[in-house]
Design a protein around this motif. Sequence first.
Motif, mmCIF file in Angstrom:
data_model
loop_
_atom_site.group_PDB
_atom_site.id
_atom_site.type_symbol
_atom_site.label_atom_id
_atom_site.label_comp_id
_atom_site.label_asym_id
_atom_site.label_seq_id
_atom_site.Cartn_x
_atom_site.Cartn_y
_atom_site.Cartn_z
ATOM 1 N N UNK A 149 17.399 -0.534 48.387
ATOM 2 C CA UNK A 149 17.813 -0.467 50.066
ATOM 3 C C UNK A 149 16.609 -0.872 51.097
ATOM 4 N N UNK A 150 15.594 -0.434 50.772
ATOM 5 C CA UNK A 150 14.324 -0.812 51.643
ATOM 6 C C UNK A 150 14.246 -2.430 51.565
ATOM 7 N N UNK A 151 14.320 -2.980 50.379
ATOM 8 C CA UNK A 151 14.210 -4.472 50.290
ATOM 9 C C UNK A 151 15.276 -5.226 51.215
ATOM 10 N N UNK A 152 16.637 -4.800 50.968
ATOM 11 C CA UNK A 152 17.964 -5.270 51.658
ATOM 12 C C UNK A 152 17.744 -5.107 53.191
ATOM 13 N N UNK B 191 17.307 6.514 41.018
ATOM 14 C CA UNK B 191 16.980 6.971 42.382
ATOM 15 C C UNK B 191 15.792 6.152 43.037
ATOM 16 N N UNK B 192 14.849 5.946 42.434
ATOM 17 C CA UNK B 192 13.847 5.302 42.832
ATOM 18 C C UNK B 192 13.849 3.994 43.110
#
Length: 141
Positions: free
Chosen positions: A21-24, A14-15
């Motif tokens: 998700x943040x990177x993309x 999950x982490x």
Amino acid sequence: MAVPVKSDPKLASEAWTVMLDFFFAKARPRMLELWREFDLMPPQQMALGLLLDAPRPMGELAQQMHCDNSNITGIVDRLTERGLVERLAAAGDRRVKLVALTGPGRKLAEELARRRALPPDEIAALSESDLRRLHRIFSSI
């Protein structure tokens, strides 16, 4: 080399997913915009960054970029055509070609590094303690 798992695999997954998700969502679009602005493909930008420290043999550059030697030749050819890098004979073995930044190449590589280091607003807005914790976590892995 396998790293021993020290935590709950589900939580680790999950982490990792949240980080991706943040990177993309944030970092990738910024990098694509930067590459477009300077008319570079990602491998070209990567090569420029790797050459900031010192000239490197073409084979070493290929190894660091995890690509085939024939691929690095094309990357270096395109950077050479733009006047950003030059090929030099290695002092100890003229068969070995070093790739070195030119003056304009160094200037561009430094600008790319400076701009890449600018954090997204969401990171810059974190508290100092959170930033220190984040830095400590990623520095230790």
